[in-house]
Design a protein around this motif. Structure first.
Motif, PDB file in Angstrom:
ATOM      1  N   LYS A  82      -0.296   4.723  13.451  1.00  0.00           N
ATOM      2  CA  LYS A  82      -1.078   3.378  13.361  1.00  0.00           C
ATOM      3  C   LYS A  82      -0.944   2.760  14.781  1.00  0.00           C
ATOM      4  O   LYS A  82      -2.137   2.356  15.316  1.00  0.00           O
ATOM      5  CB  LYS A  82      -0.289   2.384  12.516  1.00  0.00           C
ATOM      6  N   THR A  83      -0.002   2.829  15.578  1.00  0.00           N
ATOM      7  CA  THR A  83       0.047   1.983  17.015  1.00  0.00           C
ATOM      8  C   THR A  83      -0.894   2.886  17.798  1.00  0.00           C
ATOM      9  O   THR A  83      -1.682   2.269  18.790  1.00  0.00           O
ATOM     10  CB  THR A  83       1.484   2.233  17.452  1.00  0.00           C
ATOM     11  N   ASP A  96       7.390  -3.529  12.066  1.00  0.00           N
ATOM     12  CA  ASP A  96       6.919  -2.258  11.976  1.00  0.00           C
ATOM     13  C   ASP A  96       8.206  -1.084  12.119  1.00  0.00           C
ATOM     14  O   ASP A  96       8.385  -0.420  12.846  1.00  0.00           O
ATOM     15  CB  ASP A  96       6.197  -1.880  13.250  1.00  0.00           C
ATOM     16  N   THR A 146      10.629   1.798  11.686  1.00  0.00           N
ATOM     17  CA  THR A 146      10.398   3.309  11.589  1.00  0.00           C
ATOM     18  C   THR A 146      11.162   3.944  10.363  1.00  0.00           C
ATOM     19  O   THR A 146      10.904   5.237  10.139  1.00  0.00           O
ATOM     20  CB  THR A 146      10.613   3.899  12.926  1.00  0.00           C
ATOM     21  N   GLU A 186       0.060  -3.931  21.430  1.00  0.00           N
ATOM     22  CA  GLU A 186       1.241  -4.182  20.286  1.00  0.00           C
ATOM     23  C   GLU A 186       2.139  -5.234  20.737  1.00  0.00           C
ATOM     24  O   GLU A 186       2.952  -5.596  19.892  1.00  0.00           O
ATOM     25  CB  GLU A 186       1.989  -2.687  19.965  1.00  0.00           C
ATOM     26  N   VAL A 217       3.947   5.224  11.611  1.00  0.00           N
ATOM     27  CA  VAL A 217       3.973   3.726  12.375  1.00  0.00           C
ATOM     28  C   VAL A 217       3.482   4.143  13.842  1.00  0.00           C
ATOM     29  O   VAL A 217       2.675   3.726  14.476  1.00  0.00           O
ATOM     30  CB  VAL A 217       5.485   3.283  12.537  1.00  0.00           C
ATOM     31  N   ASN A 226       9.629  -1.259  18.344  1.00  0.00           N
ATOM     32  CA  ASN A 226       8.661  -1.766  17.692  1.00  0.00           C
ATOM     33  C   ASN A 226       9.182  -3.199  17.304  1.00  0.00           C
ATOM     34  O   ASN A 226      10.331  -3.609  17.391  1.00  0.00           O
ATOM     35  CB  ASN A 226       8.291  -0.878  16.467  1.00  0.00           C
TER      36      ASN A 226
END
Ligand code: FAE
Length: 544
Positions: free
Chosen positions: A216-217, A372, A374, A462, A213, A368
């Motif tokens: 990705k962000t 998303d 974690t 995001e 995660v 997040n």
């Protein structure tokens, strides 16, 4: 190198005195590497030794291995305990989620780096004890350090990062970088047991969802990520995940010690030094003074023996032909600054105590979205970082850190190493008899600004925000603490180019105090490789 899974911590026990030393040899009798080790004993007052090493972290462990391999009987004096004996609950270390007295060095409460959660303080009362992690408080910063045989290797995240060559050349221009990168970094990585995660496993295991995660962000905002090697045995971790071996990294263990999997120094450098039969480790002794011996040459080393509650039970002096300061950036700097100020080593360079930095450490977290997650399951060993070092306006290397709370937090935690050029100095305070560090909280601002440039962008992309509940009430930045103290006795300034305190032949610095404040990545590989380089030169030129 033996796999940590096949070796119990006990079989690599380092002697703490006659009884423990004998137990170590007996326990290790099945291990060919230790079978030849001679019985070991603790130092007693009046002893004279060829080589005394203060501290058993990275610098001390390298010094001990290279000295003993060169045939020199070597004594380490370590103020913490040997972490080799189970407590009444059958475990050696304290648990992480519910820490007990073994977690924390001489304090009535725990002092967790992430101190709060959802509005609640999470520290708890404990009995005062010589626990494995100290948070040493100075006016403007709190410095976390490992205590015990193995120093920081007992408590750290195992991230084993070789610094970027151009930055290394910038901070230590007098060191031959070609030699470092062709000889000493590879030597350090190999002796430390550095290994790489199986990337296919990383991509699928729930234990690294938090890293994926984080990746990705970061990537969605155009940032580069990189896998980070570690000294934790990743093959052992896979077996933990499969349920075939006892869990350690997958059971939340890290800052208060790992029961398995991690190749801490007691399993690598120190075990090999012990195997020569020439090593003694005297634990629960704190060195308080080093000065030229009145007679017979060499140095008189004064130390306090402490009990498990920190009370002084004896003071001893021994003489040593050579003394290697390896008490860590803070420990070594404090000792040398006070020896100079108290007139015991008056000729030390005026550079002693200078050039200290926090490696630009800034800890923080993002919240997040619910989609998303974690993960409830998180390995405690970080395996990935966001590398924006090359950008001069936001020069950071951010480790994607776990937050192993045992429940879904939706938080992405980071430890950013920022290119913060600010430095501080250690000063002796005659009023208190202690050494102060003049780091100011405001000196973190440049690191915060760099971090914000990267993570404000990620948050914007995001639609997320920073967590403000983890380091206090409405406090975003964990900038009041560092895991990476560096400097205070910088190579080539306070020492010669190989760690010699040249005003005093036979005194050497071998630890993180040599590194000038910031190395751009997690520091122990650099500390180890520099110690390898310096010890090779010292042994051939001074002890040959
Ligand atoms: P160090 O390992 O601190 O050893 C010094 C030793 O000297 C200790 O055992 C002390 O108890 C002992 N000592 C101090 N004063 C005295 C005295 N007066 N008398 C006798 N003994 C004394 O020094 N680094 C990485 O590269 N990767 C990571 O993932 C990482 N994670 C970390 C996580 C945490 C929670 C912490 C606290 C640190 C982390 N670090 C990490 C930093 C790393 O552990 C640290 O840079 C090294 O341990 C420093 O090595 P030194 O040899 O300088």
């Amino acid at each position: 190198m033996p796999s940590s899974s096949s070796l119990s911590r006990r079989s690599f026990l380092i002697g703490t005195g006659v009884a423990a030393g004998a137990a170590a040899v007996a326990a290790a009798s099945s291990s060919s590497s230790l079978a030849s080790a001679a019985p070991r004993r603790a130092l007693t007052g009046g002893d004279r030794v060829p080589a005394l090493v203060i501290g058993s972290g990275y610098g001390g462990a390298v010094a001990a291995l290279r000295l003993t391999r060169a045939g020199i009987a070597t004594h380490i004096v370590e103020m913490g305990r040997a972490w080799d004996t189970p407590g009444p609950d059958g475990t050696v270390f304290s648990g992480t989620i519910s820490p007990d007295k073994r977690s924390t060095w001489l304090s009535d409460t725990t002092d967790q780096p992430v101190s709060n959660f959802m509005g609640f303080g999470i520290n708890k009362k404990i009995d005062r004890y010589v626990g494995v992690l100290e948070s040493e408080k100075f006016a403007g910063i709190k410095i976390y350090q490992g205590r015990g045989v193995g120093g920081g290797s007992l408590v750290n995240g195992g991230m084993a990062v070789t610094p970027k060559r151009d930055f290394f050349e910038q901070i230590l221009p007098s060191v031959d970088s070609e030699q470092m990168y062709s000889t000493y970094f590879p030597r350090a990585n190999s002796a430390l047991g550095v290994n790489h995660i199986d990337e296919a496993w990383f991509e699928t295991t729930p234990w690294y969802q938090f890293s994926r995660v984080g990746r990705k962000t970061a990537q969605r905002s155009g940032y580069t990520t990189t896998f980070v090697p570690n000294v934790y045995d990743f093959e052992y971790m896979k077996r933990e995940a499969a349920g075939t071996v006892p869990r350690s990294a997958l059971a939340g263990e890290v800052i208060y010690g790992n029961h398995a999997g991690k190749r801490s120094l007691d399993k690598t450098y120190l075990a090999q030094a012990a195997a020569t039969g020439r090593l003694t480790i005297t634990t629960l002794h704190r060195v308080t003074a080093v000065e030229p011996a009145a007679t017979g040459g060499g140095y008189q080393v004064t130390m306090e023996q402490i009990n498990e509650q920190g009370g002084v039970i004896a003071t001893k002096t021994v003489n040593a032909d050579r003394v290697f300061f390896a008490a860590g950036s803070v420990g070594t700097s404090k000792l040398l600054v006070s020896m100079k100020a108290q007139g015991k080593l008056p000729n030390l360079s005026s550079q002693v105590g200078e050039g200290w930095g926090n490696n630009g450490n800034i800890m923080f977290a993002r919240a997040n979205h619910m989609w998303d997650a974690t993960g409830r399951q998180q390995s405690t060993m970080p395996a990935m970082g966001i590398d924006n070092w090359a950008d001069p306006t936001a020069s950071i290397f951010a480790e994607i850190a776990p937050l192993p709370a045992g429940l879904e937090t939706y938080a992405s935690l980071y430890l950013a190493i920022t290119n913060n050029p600010e430095r501080a100095r250690f000063r002796y305070n005659p009023a208190t008899g202690k050494v102060d560090l003049d780091w100011q909280a405001s000196q973190n601002q440049i690191g915060i600004d760099m971090t914000k440039r990267v993570f404000d962008k990620i948050n914007k992309k995001e639609g997320t925000i920073y967590r403000t509940d983890l380091f206090g009430f409405y406090k975003t930045w964990g900038d009041h603490l560092t895991y990476h103290p560096l400097g205070g006795c910088v190579l080539g300034r306070a020492t010669d180019d190989h760690g010699r305190l040249h005003e005093y032949p036979g005194l050497y610095v071998m630890d993180g105090a040599l590194v000038p404040g910031n190395v751009g990545v997690n520091p122990f590989v650099t500390i180890t490789a520099l110690a390898e380089r310096n010890m090779e030169a010292v042994i051939s030129a001074d002890l040959g």
